[in-house]
Design a protein around this motif. Structure first.
Motif, PDB file in Angstrom:
ATOM      1  N   SER A  13       0.286  -1.107   0.290  1.00  9.53           N
ATOM      2  CA  SER A  13      -0.271  -0.111   0.080  1.00  9.53           C
ATOM      3  C   SER A  13       0.706   0.868  -0.324  1.00  9.53           C
ATOM      4  CB  SER A  13      -0.756  -0.378   1.100  1.00  9.53           C
ATOM      5  OG  SER A  13      -0.143  -0.462   2.554  1.00  9.53           O
ATOM      6  N   GLY A  16       1.598   4.816  -2.143  1.00  9.96           N
ATOM      7  CA  GLY A  16       0.733   5.707  -2.200  1.00  9.96           C
ATOM      8  C   GLY A  16       1.057   6.843  -1.221  1.00  9.96           C
ATOM      9  N   MET A  33      -6.006   2.198  -3.018  1.00  8.18           N
ATOM     10  CA  MET A  33      -4.795   1.473  -3.235  1.00  8.18           C
ATOM     11  C   MET A  33      -5.356   0.442  -2.955  1.00  8.18           C
ATOM     12  SD  MET A  33      -1.924   2.549  -3.679  1.00  8.18           S
ATOM     13  CE  MET A  33      -1.122   1.452  -3.804  1.00  8.18           C
ATOM     14  N   THR A  37      -5.468  -2.914  -5.726  1.00 11.74           N
ATOM     15  CA  THR A  37      -5.076  -3.749  -5.787  1.00 11.74           C
ATOM     16  C   THR A  37      -6.811  -5.288  -6.034  1.00 11.74           C
ATOM     17  OG1 THR A  37      -3.838  -3.318  -3.928  1.00 11.74           O
ATOM     18  CG2 THR A  37      -4.050  -5.593  -4.178  1.00 11.74           C
ATOM     19  N   TRP A 329      -1.491  -2.952 -12.411  1.00  5.46           N
ATOM     20  CA  TRP A 329      -1.139  -4.052 -11.548  1.00  5.46           C
ATOM     21  C   TRP A 329      -1.585  -5.095 -12.415  1.00  5.46           C
ATOM     22  CZ3 TRP A 329       0.935  -1.990  -7.473  1.00  5.46           C
ATOM     23  CH2 TRP A 329       0.849  -0.155  -7.593  1.00  5.46           C
TER      24      TRP A 329
END
Length: 349
Positions: A13, A16, A33, A37, A329
């Motif tokens: 995380s 960010g 975030m 994810t 991602w």
């Protein structure tokens, strides 16, 4: 045949927050975030969880039990677990240098204690089945170099006190192998520090982007492994260097970050220059991610260590525009899946 389901695949995380702020780009909220994810998916496979930075604006180190419960519920609502936590041991966050004054070192240890309180509570809430608490020395290499022996002893003393507190909460501490932290900025220096701590619940956190620069002796030229005239096209020499490095550090490693690096250093915002994290598909990346992850995930005989119940992707200091793209991602998750396919295992759940 069932696909491997261990180690679990986590996203970090803290990209960010790390390198963001008034002197850089604005932070990306934790909720964003987590959403990025949770939404990533490759051939039906998704991230299993995320690792958490105990740092505003993501999570206050002084969070109440209700705050911690809300964090657990936030993760569970997205079908994600929480893994390793980063303790905010630095002076601007209320911590202090691990080799500083008694007041500095006391503040450092206090931040570790607060982190372990949160870690234990998340574990009790059932959202954190595994993971460690990450620390570093919270001091730059140049300051450490003024008195390497004395400063290493001070860092070790501070880490020892932190380990004893962590043990009370059933936690282990992982010292981050990053070239911007004094006493941890070279691979031999890192081992010397860990040996000096002499506690069973301390280990090393390996990040593929950071440890690559150990090979080059950035900030610690006398510990360089690769030759001074090294050519990145010489894969055989690079592999030999990685084997030397991992043979020394693997026995200490208790937390592992998958990452890519183009062989350069980079800093953003207030973050000192360290190994540059590249996107998983960056053509300038020097690592073969799944193959080179194996140096950490397998022993020298090629046998799986199964030491990590989860592994985490780290992509600090990516531009916000890059991080807001779902493709970023999905590409990262695809790389993580390759690592697990090559070096993972299956357990019935």
């Amino acid at each position: 045949m069932q696909k491997n389901n261990y180690p679990k695949l986590h996203n970090a995380s803290w990209p960010g927050v790390v390198g963001k702020g008034p002197d850089s780009e604005p932070p990306i909220p934790l909720d964003t975030m987590i959403e990025l994810t949770a939404n990533a998916e490759v051939d039906g496979v998704k991230f299993d969880g995320f690792d958490l930075f105990l740092f505003d604006p993501h999570m206050d180190i002084d969070s109440s039990k209700d705050d911690i419960k809300r964090m657990a519920e936030k993760a569970q609502s997205k079908n994600l677990e929480i893994g390793s936590l980063v303790a905010p041991v630095w002076t601007p966050t209320g911590g202090g240098s691990a080799m500083g004054s008694k007041e500095d070192r006391d503040r450092f240890v206090t931040q570790v204690r607060k982190s372990c309180v949160i870690a234990q509570e998340l574990r009790a809430l059932g959202v954190r089945p595994n993971g460690v608490v990450r620390i570093d020395s919270s001091v730059d290499p140049a300051s450490w170099a003024e008195d390497p022996v004395g400063n290493t002893k001070l860092i070790a003393q501070t880490f020892r006190e932190a380990c004893d507190i962590a043990a009370d909460y059933g936690e282990s501490l992982a010292a981050e192998g990053e070239i911007c932290w004094g006493g941890m900025h070279g691979w031999k220096s890192m081992i010397n520090t860990l040996e000096a701590v002499d506690r069973p619940n301390i280990g090393f956190q390996a990040d593929m982007a950071h440890t690559l620069l150990y090979l080059l002796g950035y900030n610690k030229p006398d510990e360089r492994i690769l030759p001074a005239d090294f050519d990145w096209d010489d894969r055989e020499t690079l592999t030999a260097g990685l084997k030397t490095l991992t043979a020394a550090l693997r026995p200490w490693t208790i937390d592992f970050h998958v990452a890519q690096n183009d062989g350069t250093v980079f800093g953003a915002g207030s973050h000192d220059k360290t190994g540059r994290h590249c996107q998983a598909t960056d053509p300038n990346g020097k690592l073969n991610i799944p193959v080179d992850a194996g140096h950490w995930l397998r022993d020298e005989d090629g046998t799986l260590t199964k030491r990590f119940r989860h592994i985490c992707w780290d992509g600090c200091m990516f531009p916000n525009e890059v991080m807001m793209q779902p493709k970023t991602w999905n590409d990262i998750l695809a790389a993580m899946i390759q690592v697990r396919d090559m070096h993972g295992w299956y357990e019935a759940e």
